[in-house]
Design a protein around this motif. Structure first.
Motif, short mmCIF file in Angstrom:
data_model
loop_
_atom_site.label_atom_id
_atom_site.label_comp_id
_atom_site.label_asym_id
_atom_site.label_seq_id
_atom_site.Cartn_x
_atom_site.Cartn_y
_atom_site.Cartn_z
N ILE A 138 7.56 -0.37 -15.06
CA ILE A 138 7.92 0.69 -15.71
C ILE A 138 9.12 0.46 -17.09
O ILE A 138 8.90 1.20 -17.79
N HIS A 139 9.31 -0.92 -17.10
CA HIS A 139 10.18 -1.38 -18.25
C HIS A 139 9.27 -1.45 -19.30
O HIS A 139 9.80 -1.07 -20.63
N ILE A 140 8.02 -1.96 -19.27
CA ILE A 140 7.03 -2.01 -20.34
C ILE A 140 6.55 -0.75 -20.96
O ILE A 140 6.80 -0.31 -22.09
N LYS A 141 6.58 0.21 -19.82
CA LYS A 141 6.07 1.62 -20.38
C LYS A 141 7.40 2.34 -21.15
O LYS A 141 6.95 3.01 -22.12
N LYS A 142 8.49 2.02 -20.66
CA LYS A 142 9.76 2.72 -21.13
C LYS A 142 9.86 2.27 -22.74
O LYS A 142 10.35 2.91 -23.56
N ALA A 143 9.71 0.98 -22.80
CA ALA A 143 9.99 0.34 -24.03
C ALA A 143 8.86 0.52 -25.11
O ALA A 143 9.00 0.68 -26.24
N LEU A 144 7.60 0.50 -24.62
CA LEU A 144 6.43 0.49 -25.42
C LEU A 144 5.60 1.76 -25.43
O LEU A 144 4.57 1.82 -26.25
N GLY A 145 5.70 2.52 -24.63
CA GLY A 145 4.86 3.83 -24.29
C GLY A 145 4.15 3.94 -23.09
O GLY A 145 3.85 3.24 -22.55
N PRO A 146 3.71 5.35 -22.59
CA PRO A 146 3.28 5.50 -21.52
C PRO A 146 1.82 5.12 -21.59
O PRO A 146 1.18 4.73 -20.55
N GLU A 147 1.29 5.04 -22.60
CA GLU A 147 -0.13 4.72 -22.94
C GLU A 147 -0.51 3.22 -22.12
O GLU A 147 -1.40 2.59 -22.03
N TYR A 148 0.58 2.20 -21.85
CA TYR A 148 0.43 1.17 -21.48
C TYR A 148 0.07 0.94 -20.09
O TYR A 148 -0.20 -0.18 -19.51
N ASP A 149 0.22 2.00 -19.41
CA ASP A 149 -0.46 2.06 -17.96
C ASP A 149 -1.78 1.61 -18.08
O ASP A 149 -2.16 0.80 -17.24
N GLU A 150 -2.52 2.34 -18.99
CA GLU A 150 -3.98 1.80 -19.04
C GLU A 150 -4.48 0.58 -19.34
O GLU A 150 -5.34 -0.07 -18.94
N ILE A 151 -3.42 0.06 -20.28
CA ILE A 151 -3.50 -1.18 -21.07
C ILE A 151 -3.46 -2.26 -20.05
O ILE A 151 -4.00 -3.32 -20.00
N LEU A 152 -2.18 -2.18 -19.30
CA LEU A 152 -1.81 -3.06 -18.21
C LEU A 152 -2.78 -3.07 -17.18
O LEU A 152 -3.50 -4.20 -16.65
N ASP A 153 -3.34 -2.11 -16.75
CA ASP A 153 -4.61 -1.95 -15.92
C ASP A 153 -5.97 -2.99 -16.38
O ASP A 153 -6.41 -3.57 -15.51
#
Length: 181
Positions: A116-131
């Motif tokens: 949640i912190h990464i997505k908040k700071a860097l953007g919602p597209e990070y969900d797919e990138i983290l996965d």
């Protein structure tokens, strides 16, 4: 529709994404706590201070006139400053687990805590990138590199590509049936 700007797909190295760079820096720190650069990257990232990171001024105060490594300095400051105490306790917990957890399990627990912190700071597209990063961790584990040092070495020497749209582009985005998967 003539003259309208259309987004193009682009291939990017997984290591070009800031959130992944932060996870790699954390891995490097866990392997070598005296790595001041990696620790500084972690401290400035969404992985520290409940997603806020620390300020440049706070980092300079930690680093200036210190005796020893940045890790030793933050451990010293953690005795009197709650902000650093929380960060140090979390990093010590990870240090205690790094030798017996696989890169996948280690990164999955880190991402679960900080997604949640990464997505908040860097953007919602990070969900797919983290996965995708977790998929890469798991693939390396299955293929026989279940320790963090070998995983980071393989990742940095041959980083996988991610196909996506440029985040700076604000035009029309067209997806084919194949590309929409």
């Amino acid at each position: 529709a003539e003259g309208l700007p259309v987004a193009a797909m682009e291939n990017k190295s997984l290591l070009e994404f800031l959130g992944i760079q932060d996870l790699v820096a954390l891995g490097r720190f866990l392997l070598a706590p005296e790595d001041d650069y990696s620790l500084a990257c972690i401290l400035k990232s969404p992985l520290a201070n409940n997603g806020q990171g620390i300020t440049e001024e706070q980092l300079q105060n930690l680093a200036y006139n210190r005796k020893g490594s940045l890790w030793e300095a933050i451990c010293h400051h953690a005795q009197t400053q709650p902000l650093y105490h929380e960060i140090v306790e979390y990093l010590k917990e990870l240090l205690n687990h790094v030798d017996w957890q696989t890169p996948y399990n280690l990164n999955a627990s880190i991402i679960q805590k900080h997604r949640i912190h990464i997505k908040k700071a860097l953007g919602p597209e990070y969900d797919e990138i983290l996965d995708y990063f977790l998929e890469v961790c798991l693939t390396h584990q299955i293929e026989g590199t279940p320790n963090l040092q070998l995983f980071l070495s393989a990742l940095t020497h041959s980083p996988p590509s991610v196909k996506g749209m440029s985040s700076e582009f604000k035009g029309i985005r067209i997806l084919t049936v194949h590309g929409s998967k």
